[in-house]
Write a protein that holds these residues in place. Structure first.
Motif, short mmCIF file in Angstrom:
data_model
loop_
_atom_site.label_atom_id
_atom_site.label_comp_id
_atom_site.label_asym_id
_atom_site.label_seq_id
_atom_site.Cartn_x
_atom_site.Cartn_y
_atom_site.Cartn_z
N GLU A 27 -14.80 -1.14 5.11
CA GLU A 27 -13.40 -1.78 4.65
C GLU A 27 -14.21 -2.47 3.55
O GLU A 27 -13.79 -2.92 2.71
CB GLU A 27 -13.60 -3.28 5.47
CG GLU A 27 -12.43 -3.89 5.27
CD GLU A 27 -12.03 -5.14 6.12
OE1 GLU A 27 -12.90 -6.20 6.72
OE2 GLU A 27 -10.83 -5.59 6.84
N GLU A 30 -14.05 0.28 0.89
CA GLU A 30 -12.85 1.11 0.77
C GLU A 30 -12.06 -0.39 0.09
O GLU A 30 -11.33 0.15 -1.84
CB GLU A 30 -11.91 0.68 2.10
CG GLU A 30 -10.59 1.26 1.78
CD GLU A 30 -9.35 0.75 2.59
OE1 GLU A 30 -9.16 1.84 3.39
OE2 GLU A 30 -9.79 -0.22 3.21
N CYS A 31 -12.08 -1.70 -0.04
CA CYS A 31 -12.46 -2.62 -0.73
C CYS A 31 -12.51 -2.79 -2.03
O CYS A 31 -11.50 -2.50 -3.07
CB CYS A 31 -12.54 -3.88 -0.30
SG CYS A 31 -11.92 -5.33 -1.56
N VAL A 34 -10.99 1.02 -3.96
CA VAL A 34 -9.50 0.20 -4.21
C VAL A 34 -9.70 -0.20 -5.62
O VAL A 34 -8.48 -0.15 -6.59
CB VAL A 34 -8.87 -0.07 -3.53
CG1 VAL A 34 -6.91 -1.26 -3.59
CG2 VAL A 34 -8.68 1.15 -2.15
N THR A 58 0.98 1.75 1.15
CA THR A 58 -0.61 1.81 2.08
C THR A 58 -1.30 0.80 0.63
O THR A 58 -2.04 -0.22 1.25
CB THR A 58 -1.15 3.46 1.99
OG1 THR A 58 -0.17 4.04 3.44
CG2 THR A 58 -2.39 2.79 2.07
N LEU A 59 -0.95 1.49 -0.43
CA LEU A 59 -2.73 1.04 -1.81
C LEU A 59 -1.49 -0.95 -2.10
O LEU A 59 -2.53 -1.30 -2.01
CB LEU A 59 -1.90 1.74 -2.82
CG LEU A 59 -2.32 1.40 -4.34
CD1 LEU A 59 -3.91 0.67 -3.46
CD2 LEU A 59 -2.45 1.42 -5.20
N ASN A 61 0.19 -2.36 0.59
CA ASN A 61 0.15 -3.02 1.54
C ASN A 61 -1.43 -4.11 1.58
O ASN A 61 -2.10 -4.51 2.10
CB ASN A 61 0.05 -2.50 2.60
CG ASN A 61 1.42 -2.23 3.36
OD1 ASN A 61 2.03 -2.59 2.68
ND2 ASN A 61 1.55 -1.38 3.89
N LYS A 62 -2.49 -2.88 1.45
CA LYS A 62 -4.36 -2.76 1.11
C LYS A 62 -3.95 -4.46 -0.13
O LYS A 62 -4.64 -4.97 -0.62
CB LYS A 62 -4.90 -2.15 0.73
CG LYS A 62 -5.36 -0.81 1.61
CD LYS A 62 -5.96 0.42 1.14
CE LYS A 62 -5.84 1.12 2.30
NZ LYS A 62 -6.20 0.43 3.90
N GLU A 65 -2.97 -7.42 0.87
CA GLU A 65 -4.04 -7.96 2.25
C GLU A 65 -5.33 -8.70 1.14
O GLU A 65 -5.73 -9.66 1.23
CB GLU A 65 -4.50 -6.33 2.52
CG GLU A 65 -4.27 -6.47 4.00
CD GLU A 65 -5.12 -4.99 4.56
OE1 GLU A 65 -5.99 -5.37 4.52
OE2 GLU A 65 -4.51 -4.58 5.15
N TYR A 66 -5.79 -8.62 0.21
CA TYR A 66 -7.00 -8.80 -0.97
C TYR A 66 -6.64 -9.89 -1.27
O TYR A 66 -6.98 -10.71 -1.51
CB TYR A 66 -7.46 -7.02 -1.49
CG TYR A 66 -7.46 -6.61 -1.03
CD1 TYR A 66 -8.44 -6.46 0.35
CD2 TYR A 66 -7.69 -5.15 -2.47
CE1 TYR A 66 -8.41 -4.90 0.58
CE2 TYR A 66 -8.18 -4.38 -1.66
CZ TYR A 66 -8.37 -3.86 -0.16
OH TYR A 66 -8.86 -2.76 0.27
#
Length: 85
Positions: A27, A30-31, A34, A58-59, A61-62, A65-66
């Motif tokens: 995670e 990945e963060c 991105v 998906t991007l 959504n990420k 989240e961030y």
């Protein structure tokens, strides 16, 4: 399954990069990937999603989240890392 060119590239990552990855969660890695991809593409969600091999949904959504946990995310048109280290 990874594309052959991706698998070949991953097989030749410098030891310094691989060493940095050890001890970090998927995670976390990945963060960072991105965020730095977004910064590299001046915040372009379309280009970043394509490079990352994920859908724009998906991007997004990420990104949501961030942002929800207070991480600064490059905006479209940003030229810089806005505090990304």
């Amino acid at each position: 399954m990874l594309a052959p060119e991706v698998a070949t590239t991953l097989g030749h990552l410098p030891n310094e990069i691989v060493s940095w990855l050890v001890g970090h969660t998927v995670e976390e890695v990945e963060c960072e990937l991105v965020l730095h991809t977004l910064a590299h593409h001046c915040g372009s969600r379309t280009h970043s999603a394509g490079v990352l091999g994920i859908s724009i949904r998906t991007l997004r959504n990420k990104i949501h989240e961030y942002e929800a946990i207070g991480i600064a995310v490059p905006l479209p048109g940003d030229h810089g890392l806005r505090g990304i280290q």
